[in-house]
Scaffold this motif. Sequence first.
Motif, PDB file in Angstrom:
ATOM      1  N   ALA A  64      59.251   1.070  92.388  1.00 44.24           N
ATOM      2  CA  ALA A  64      57.870   0.858  92.789  1.00 44.24           C
ATOM      3  C   ALA A  64      56.888   1.699  91.977  1.00 44.24           C
ATOM      4  O   ALA A  64      55.691   1.624  92.187  1.00 44.24           O
ATOM      5  N   ALA A  65      57.408   2.541  91.084  1.00 41.47           N
ATOM      6  CA  ALA A  65      56.529   3.426  90.325  1.00 41.47           C
ATOM      7  C   ALA A  65      55.682   2.622  89.343  1.00 41.47           C
ATOM      8  O   ALA A  65      56.197   1.809  88.590  1.00 41.47           O
ATOM      9  N   PRO A  66      54.361   2.837  89.357  1.00 39.77           N
ATOM     10  CA  PRO A  66      53.515   2.102  88.433  1.00 39.77           C
ATOM     11  C   PRO A  66      53.669   2.641  87.022  1.00 39.77           C
ATOM     12  O   PRO A  66      53.920   3.819  86.824  1.00 39.77           O
ATOM     13  N   ALA A  67      53.508   1.762  86.063  1.00 40.90           N
ATOM     14  CA  ALA A  67      53.604   2.180  84.671  1.00 40.90           C
ATOM     15  C   ALA A  67      52.283   2.804  84.259  1.00 40.90           C
ATOM     16  O   ALA A  67      51.215   2.314  84.590  1.00 40.90           O
ATOM     17  N   VAL A  68      52.377   3.899  83.539  1.00 41.11           N
ATOM     18  CA  VAL A  68      51.186   4.568  83.034  1.00 41.11           C
ATOM     19  C   VAL A  68      50.977   4.086  81.616  1.00 41.11           C
ATOM     20  O   VAL A  68      51.928   3.902  80.866  1.00 41.11           O
ATOM     21  N   ALA A  69      49.742   3.882  81.226  1.00 40.77           N
ATOM     22  CA  ALA A  69      49.464   3.436  79.868  1.00 40.77           C
ATOM     23  C   ALA A  69      50.081   4.427  78.899  1.00 40.77           C
ATOM     24  O   ALA A  69      49.792   5.617  78.954  1.00 40.77           O
ATOM     25  N   ALA A  70      50.936   3.946  78.048  1.00 41.96           N
ATOM     26  CA  ALA A  70      51.661   4.815  77.131  1.00 41.96           C
ATOM     27  C   ALA A  70      51.119   4.671  75.729  1.00 41.96           C
ATOM     28  O   ALA A  70      50.695   3.593  75.339  1.00 41.96           O
ATOM     29  N   PRO A  71      51.154   5.769  74.988  1.00 44.20           N
ATOM     30  CA  PRO A  71      50.749   5.654  73.603  1.00 44.20           C
ATOM     31  C   PRO A  71      51.758   4.799  72.848  1.00 44.20           C
ATOM     32  O   PRO A  71      52.879   4.611  73.299  1.00 44.20           O
ATOM     33  N   ALA A  72      51.356   4.292  71.724  1.00 46.18           N
ATOM     34  CA  ALA A  72      52.267   3.505  70.903  1.00 46.18           C
ATOM     35  C   ALA A  72      53.469   4.367  70.556  1.00 46.18           C
ATOM     36  O   ALA A  72      53.397   5.584  70.568  1.00 46.18           O
ATOM     37  N   ALA A  73      54.567   3.719  70.257  1.00 46.51           N
ATOM     38  CA  ALA A  73      55.786   4.454  69.948  1.00 46.51           C
ATOM     39  C   ALA A  73      55.512   5.476  68.851  1.00 46.51           C
ATOM     40  O   ALA A  73      55.013   5.140  67.784  1.00 46.51           O
ATOM     41  N   ALA A  74      55.853   6.720  69.160  1.00 49.00           N
ATOM     42  CA  ALA A  74      55.581   7.799  68.209  1.00 49.00           C
ATOM     43  C   ALA A  74      56.629   7.795  67.112  1.00 49.00           C
ATOM     44  O   ALA A  74      57.807   7.587  67.372  1.00 49.00           O
ATOM     45  N   PRO A  75      56.234   8.055  65.893  1.00 48.32           N
ATOM     46  CA  PRO A  75      57.216   8.154  64.834  1.00 48.32           C
ATOM     47  C   PRO A  75      58.106   9.367  65.057  1.00 48.32           C
ATOM     48  O   PRO A  75      57.761  10.280  65.800  1.00 48.32           O
ATOM     49  N   ASP A 148      55.788   7.517  83.164  1.00 50.35           N
ATOM     50  CA  ASP A 148      56.325   7.563  84.509  1.00 50.35           C
ATOM     51  C   ASP A 148      57.598   6.728  84.592  1.00 50.35           C
ATOM     52  O   ASP A 148      57.674   5.636  84.019  1.00 50.35           O
ATOM     53  N   ALA A 149      58.606   7.241  85.280  1.00 49.05           N
ATOM     54  CA  ALA A 149      59.906   6.581  85.498  1.00 49.05           C
ATOM     55  C   ALA A 149      60.715   6.422  84.221  1.00 49.05           C
ATOM     56  O   ALA A 149      61.630   5.609  84.164  1.00 49.05           O
ATOM     57  N   GLN A 150      60.424   7.218  83.220  1.00 49.53           N
ATOM     58  CA  GLN A 150      61.148   7.167  81.939  1.00 49.53           C
ATOM     59  C   GLN A 150      62.374   8.082  82.005  1.00 49.53           C
ATOM     60  O   GLN A 150      62.282   9.197  82.494  1.00 49.53           O
ATOM     61  N   PRO A 151      63.515   7.633  81.498  1.00 47.35           N
ATOM     62  CA  PRO A 151      64.657   8.543  81.401  1.00 47.35           C
ATOM     63  C   PRO A 151      64.389   9.587  80.317  1.00 47.35           C
ATOM     64  O   PRO A 151      63.785   9.278  79.295  1.00 47.35           O
ATOM     65  N   VAL A 152      64.828  10.819  80.581  1.00 48.62           N
ATOM     66  CA  VAL A 152      64.645  11.893  79.610  1.00 48.62           C
ATOM     67  C   VAL A 152      65.970  12.591  79.366  1.00 48.62           C
ATOM     68  O   VAL A 152      66.857  12.602  80.212  1.00 48.62           O
ATOM     69  N   GLU A 153      66.082  13.168  78.193  1.00 48.61           N
ATOM     70  CA  GLU A 153      67.272  13.911  77.786  1.00 48.61           C
ATOM     71  C   GLU A 153      67.020  15.408  77.940  1.00 48.61           C
ATOM     72  O   GLU A 153      65.874  15.860  77.944  1.00 48.61           O
ATOM     73  N   PHE A 154      68.088  16.176  77.986  1.00 50.42           N
ATOM     74  CA  PHE A 154      67.976  17.627  78.022  1.00 50.42           C
ATOM     75  C   PHE A 154      67.223  18.108  76.785  1.00 50.42           C
ATOM     76  O   PHE A 154      67.456  17.634  75.683  1.00 50.42           O
ATOM     77  N   ASP A 155      66.283  19.020  76.956  1.00 49.37           N
ATOM     78  CA  ASP A 155      65.527  19.661  75.885  1.00 49.37           C
ATOM     79  C   ASP A 155      64.524  18.730  75.219  1.00 49.37           C
ATOM     80  O   ASP A 155      63.988  19.043  74.181  1.00 49.37           O
ATOM     81  N   GLN A 156      64.268  17.575  75.818  1.00 49.85           N
ATOM     82  CA  GLN A 156      63.256  16.646  75.287  1.00 49.85           C
ATOM     83  C   GLN A 156      61.880  17.182  75.642  1.00 49.85           C
ATOM     84  O   GLN A 156      61.643  17.579  76.783  1.00 49.85           O
ATOM     85  N   PRO A 157      60.939  17.223  74.688  1.00 47.54           N
ATOM     86  CA  PRO A 157      59.592  17.686  75.013  1.00 47.54           C
ATOM     87  C   PRO A 157      58.906  16.718  75.990  1.00 47.54           C
ATOM     88  O   PRO A 157      58.967  15.509  75.804  1.00 47.54           O
ATOM     89  N   LEU A 158      58.283  17.282  77.034  1.00 44.79           N
ATOM     90  CA  LEU A 158      57.646  16.472  78.072  1.00 44.79           C
ATOM     91  C   LEU A 158      56.124  16.582  78.024  1.00 44.79           C
ATOM     92  O   LEU A 158      55.420  15.583  78.134  1.00 44.79           O
ATOM     93  N   VAL A 159      55.634  17.807  77.892  1.00 45.16           N
ATOM     94  CA  VAL A 159      54.206  18.100  77.943  1.00 45.16           C
ATOM     95  C   VAL A 159      53.914  19.195  76.926  1.00 45.16           C
ATOM     96  O   VAL A 159      54.752  20.060  76.689  1.00 45.16           O
ATOM     97  N   ILE A 160      52.712  19.157  76.347  1.00 46.00           N
ATOM     98  CA  ILE A 160      52.283  20.251  75.465  1.00 46.00           C
ATOM     99  C   ILE A 160      51.090  20.933  76.113  1.00 46.00           C
ATOM    100  O   ILE A 160      50.113  20.285  76.479  1.00 46.00           O
TER     101      ILE A 160
END
Length: 162
Positions: A64-75, A148-160
């Motif tokens: 049920a989590a809404p999708a947040v507008a995401a930036p284009a795929a980062a290089p 939001d609702a994205q799978p993440v890996e260990f040590d993946q940067p989340l926020v700056i």
Amino acid sequence: MSEDKRSDDAMRVDTGLIRQLADLLAEKDLSEIEVEDGERRVVVKRKLTAAAPAVAAAPVAAAAAPAVAAPAAAPADAVQDAASHPGAVKAPMVGTVYLSSEPGGPPFVSPGATVAAGDTLLIVEAMKVMNAIHAPKAGTVKQVLVQDAQPVEFDQPLVIIE
């Protein structure tokens, strides 16, 4: 001599099976596997790094989590830059990230927001446990690198935070 043979059979270990189970632990990011076959039982365990303390937040429904507008795929270079940024807050575990405490709720932080040390930035769900990820320092959120609702890996940067 037949007694010796029985004790040899009881001590026989299938090292190939144990290697396969150990590989499966790593591949699926599990902490323990148990296999039983007749009277034999094999348990393979591995140590995992300590996770952040669980947060007593309302359960978050991934569907049920809404999708947040995401930036284009980062290089790949942008991801590398974010990982080496001194203000990068990285995932302490593998899981699913949630930007708010409940589906449809306001995000904990957004770019431009000012945070204090210890403020909740987001939640990482791992094995049905909601783990709050806190700001390690005070500053301004420059980027939220996950959806939001994205799978993440260990040590993946989340926020700056700067």
